[in-house]
Design a protein around this motif. Structure first.
Motif, mmCIF file in Angstrom:
data_model
loop_
_atom_site.group_PDB
_atom_site.id
_atom_site.type_symbol
_atom_site.label_atom_id
_atom_site.label_comp_id
_atom_site.label_asym_id
_atom_site.label_seq_id
_atom_site.Cartn_x
_atom_site.Cartn_y
_atom_site.Cartn_z
ATOM 1 N N PRO A 63 100.897 33.894 98.538
ATOM 2 C CA PRO A 63 101.383 32.587 99.011
ATOM 3 C C PRO A 63 101.176 31.468 97.989
ATOM 4 O O PRO A 63 101.941 30.499 97.964
ATOM 5 N N VAL A 64 100.155 31.603 97.144
ATOM 6 C CA VAL A 64 99.907 30.559 96.131
ATOM 7 C C VAL A 64 101.037 30.593 95.093
ATOM 8 O O VAL A 64 101.613 29.559 94.727
ATOM 9 N N TYR A 65 101.370 31.795 94.657
ATOM 10 C CA TYR A 65 102.426 31.918 93.652
ATOM 11 C C TYR A 65 103.790 31.523 94.229
ATOM 12 O O TYR A 65 104.575 30.836 93.582
ATOM 13 N N ALA A 66 104.057 31.937 95.479
ATOM 14 C CA ALA A 66 105.342 31.566 96.101
ATOM 15 C C ALA A 66 105.455 30.048 96.181
ATOM 16 O O ALA A 66 106.498 29.461 95.866
ATOM 17 N N THR A 67 104.375 29.391 96.563
ATOM 18 C CA THR A 67 104.394 27.926 96.667
ATOM 19 C C THR A 67 104.636 27.292 95.301
ATOM 20 O O THR A 67 105.415 26.332 95.164
ATOM 21 N N TYR A 68 103.991 27.848 94.301
ATOM 22 C CA TYR A 68 104.195 27.336 92.934
ATOM 23 C C TYR A 68 105.678 27.440 92.524
ATOM 24 O O TYR A 68 106.255 26.496 91.977
ATOM 25 N N ARG A 69 106.309 28.566 92.826
ATOM 26 C CA ARG A 69 107.725 28.744 92.445
ATOM 27 C C ARG A 69 108.604 27.722 93.162
ATOM 28 O O ARG A 69 109.545 27.168 92.608
ATOM 29 N N TRP A 70 108.318 27.473 94.445
ATOM 30 C CA TRP A 70 109.100 26.472 95.180
ATOM 31 C C TRP A 70 108.876 25.083 94.587
ATOM 32 O O TRP A 70 109.806 24.300 94.439
ATOM 33 N N LEU A 71 107.613 24.814 94.241
ATOM 34 C CA LEU A 71 107.329 23.483 93.686
ATOM 35 C C LEU A 71 108.025 23.261 92.358
ATOM 36 O O LEU A 71 108.462 22.149 92.051
ATOM 37 N N GLU A 72 108.123 24.317 91.552
ATOM 38 C CA GLU A 72 108.867 24.193 90.286
ATOM 39 C C GLU A 72 110.304 23.780 90.590
ATOM 40 O O GLU A 72 110.899 22.964 89.889
ATOM 41 N N PHE A 73 110.848 24.358 91.652
ATOM 42 C CA PHE A 73 112.219 24.010 92.060
ATOM 43 C C PHE A 73 112.296 22.531 92.435
ATOM 44 O O PHE A 73 113.164 21.799 91.959
ATOM 45 N N TYR A 74 111.389 22.073 93.295
ATOM 46 C CA TYR A 74 111.449 20.667 93.732
ATOM 47 C C TYR A 74 111.221 19.719 92.556
ATOM 48 O O TYR A 74 111.864 18.667 92.458
ATOM 49 N N SER B 171 105.743 20.688 102.227
ATOM 50 C CA SER B 171 105.580 21.675 103.318
ATOM 51 C C SER B 171 104.882 22.963 102.872
ATOM 52 O O SER B 171 103.900 23.381 103.502
ATOM 53 N N PRO B 172 105.366 23.628 101.805
ATOM 54 C CA PRO B 172 104.668 24.866 101.423
ATOM 55 C C PRO B 172 103.248 24.617 100.932
ATOM 56 O O PRO B 172 102.366 25.462 101.121
ATOM 57 N N VAL B 173 103.004 23.445 100.341
ATOM 58 C CA VAL B 173 101.663 23.155 99.810
ATOM 59 C C VAL B 173 100.656 23.042 100.946
ATOM 60 O O VAL B 173 99.649 23.756 100.990
ATOM 61 N N THR B 174 100.956 22.157 101.901
ATOM 62 C CA THR B 174 99.970 21.926 102.966
ATOM 63 C C THR B 174 99.839 23.146 103.889
ATOM 64 O O THR B 174 98.744 23.488 104.320
ATOM 65 N N SER B 175 100.978 23.821 104.163
ATOM 66 C CA SER B 175 100.874 24.957 105.096
ATOM 67 C C SER B 175 100.203 26.155 104.431
ATOM 68 O O SER B 175 99.449 26.887 105.082
ATOM 69 N N SER B 176 100.440 26.375 103.138
ATOM 70 C CA SER B 176 99.755 27.515 102.497
ATOM 71 C C SER B 176 98.259 27.235 102.388
ATOM 72 O O SER B 176 97.437 28.148 102.534
ATOM 73 N N LEU B 177 97.896 25.964 102.184
ATOM 74 C CA LEU B 177 96.462 25.643 102.146
ATOM 75 C C LEU B 177 95.839 25.760 103.540
ATOM 76 O O LEU B 177 94.677 26.139 103.685
ATOM 77 N N GLN B 178 96.641 25.461 104.561
ATOM 78 C CA GLN B 178 96.131 25.569 105.928
ATOM 79 C C GLN B 178 95.825 27.029 106.287
ATOM 80 O O GLN B 178 94.786 27.344 106.856
ATOM 81 N N TYR B 179 96.763 27.930 105.922
ATOM 82 C CA TYR B 179 96.615 29.318 106.382
ATOM 83 C C TYR B 179 95.981 30.248 105.343
ATOM 84 O O TYR B 179 95.465 31.302 105.686
#
Ligand code: NAD
Ligand code: SF4
Length: 437
Positions: free
Chosen positions: A334-345, A404-412
């Motif tokens: 989930p950390v890597y997936a979030t990073y990839r999405w953030l690169e997109f944003y 969204s992916p940042v806060t939710s991945s840190l939550q779970y």
């Protein structure tokens, strides 16, 4: 492969997708043989106000992500105001994981054209635009072909089918910027300016294209209209839930055996959707997923029985969004997936406002540090603090969505972050990813 049970198969409700398997349904003669343009003939005999009332009664909600009531939006268009009215179809589908509008326009472009004509008639517009994503070359070619066929057959142009109603329809290709899917940036781009969001309110309903009243609707929303005209509001409401009526195209991607589009009544559970897609890939357990694209908070395997309608997904702590269900397993990070999405944003941020422009830049740098094994515990606070300063302080939804992916991945999945920081997990990025960070 596991076969879906009869009860689950019965949850498939092909309405917008029903012609997708008919060869050449994109051609006018085939479309007409399959009920095509029957709804238009019916609609042109009805008063525009009654069409708006029908759409209100059906409970149709926008299919672009926000779920705003369509009939209500149409009803916002001022009447007898002496200004031109416009219909603009947002076909700039670009949310990561979202893939429902492009196949619709490729397989069944006339259903969208027919919906455009009926919706334009209802809101009393004589000019309509379909703004399609620049990379969608094949879908744009099919659409332009359909528009030409519709003009030749008298469905577009002057005095449509002898009704006295005139409509011109233009297909406009964007240039591949995600921000142009935001409705006001789309309008700026259509007017020939750099695509950046405008302040809302005023909303496009009163101040849209060329400062005139404009309805901006998603492809799936407008393509639903002919079916509601033909089948009626009561029939439409036999599918879905009380507040989320009708069928919805769910796009499943990731760790399922048969990724693709599944059209089902809203309210189907994620478990049933996975079953329809043949189950999870062998050896993979569901670990996290997005209900509606990367801008919607992640949910976990414990949420597998969530009903996929607007209200139930919100109750589970996320957003139904564009129904782009991306499924990840115990073999994904989930950390890597979030990073990839953030690169997109970060890449797609238009740069207009500071929280999104700077915040995403900094968060990408922090993720690179964590994934290179150089992170610190303090980085987790920095991520949460940065996200809190983007959410609700950005000029448009892109900034909010990025958090969204940042806060939710840190939550779970905080433990996954700690594993990188405390050296239990091998770095996913090499040290040179930090160059310039
Ligand atoms: P929003 O809720 O602000 O607005 C939804 C629609 O309702 C808009 O058309 C807006 O003009 C209209 N509206 C809202 N309040 C109004 C009012 N008081 N008067 C008149 N009209 C009004 O949502 P948004 O910012 O337009 O869109 C956000 C959604 O876009 C997110 O939920 C996300 O899932 C989705 N999205 C989709 C894609 C894609 O590729 N389809 C990409 C990114 C984001
Ligand atoms: Fe541009 Fe991001 Fe600000 Fe939206 S939130 S206006 S994309 S900088």
């Amino acid at each position: 492969m596991s076969t879906p049970s009869a009860a689950t198969l019965a949850k498939l409700t092909p309405v917008l997708t029903k012609r997708w398997l008919s060869p050449d349904a994109w051609r006018l003669d085939v479309y007409e043989r399959l009920d095509g343009y029957a709804a238009l003939r019916k609609a042109l005999a009805v008063h525009p106000d009654d069409l708006i009332a029908l759409i209100k009664d059906s409970g149709l909600r926008g299919r672009g992500g926000a779920g705003f009531p369509t009939g209500l939006k149409w009803g916002f268009i001022p009447q007898n105001d002496g200004k031109p009215h416009y219909l603009v179809v947002n076909a700039d589908e670009g949310e990561p994981g979202t893939c429902k509008d492009l196949p619709l326009m490729s397989h069944d472009p006339h259903s969208l054209v027919e919906g455009v004509i009926i919706a334009s008639y209802a809101i009393r517009a004589n000019r309509a635009y379909i703004y399609i994503r620049g990379e969608a070359v094949q879908a744009a070619r099919r659409l332009r072909h359909a528009v030409q066929e519709a003009y030749k057959a008298g469905y577009l142009g002057k005095n449509i089918l002898g009704s006295g109603y005139d409509l011109d329809l233009v297909v406009h290709s964007g240039a591949g910027a995600y921000i142009c899917g935001e409705e006001t940036a789309l309008l700026d781009s259509l007017e020939g300016f750099r695509g950046q969001p405008r302040l809302r309110p005023p909303f496009p309903a009163t101040h849209g294209l060329y400062a005139s009243p404009t309805v901006v609707n998603n492809v799936g929303t407008i393509a639903s209209v002919p079916y509601i005209v033909l089948g009626g509001a009561a029939w439409w409401k036999t599918m879905g839930t009380e507040k989320s009526s009708g069928p919805m195209i769910y796009s499943l991607s990731g760790r399922v055996k048969n990724p693709g589009q599944y059209e089902c009544s809203m309210g189907i559970t994620l478990r049933e959707l996975i079953e329809l897609a043949g189950g999870m890939q062998d050896g993979h357990q569901l670990r996290f997923w997005t209900p509606g694209g990367s801008s919607t908070p992640l949910l976990t395997g414990d949420h597998i029985d969530t009903a996929m309608d607007f209200e139930s997904v919100a109750a589970a702590g996320s957003i139904l969004g564009t129904t782009a269900v991306q499924l990840f397993s115990d073999q994904d990070c989930p950390v890597y997936a979030t990073y990839r999405w953030l690169e997109f944003y970060h890449h797609e941020s238009c740069g207009k406002c500071t929280p999104c422009r700077e915040g995403n830049y900094w968060m990408v740098r922090v993720y690179r540090r964590i994934l290179s094994g150089e992170g610190t515990l303090e980085d987790l606070d920095t991520l949460l603090d940065t996200a809190a300063n983007i959410l609700g302080r950005s000029f448009c939804g892109l900034g909010d969505g990025a958090t969204s992916p940042v806060t939710s991945s840190l939550q779970y999945f905080k433990q996954d972050y700690l594993d990188y920081i405390e050296g239990r997990k091998a770095p996913k990025l090499s040290a040179h990813a930090l160059a310039g960070a």
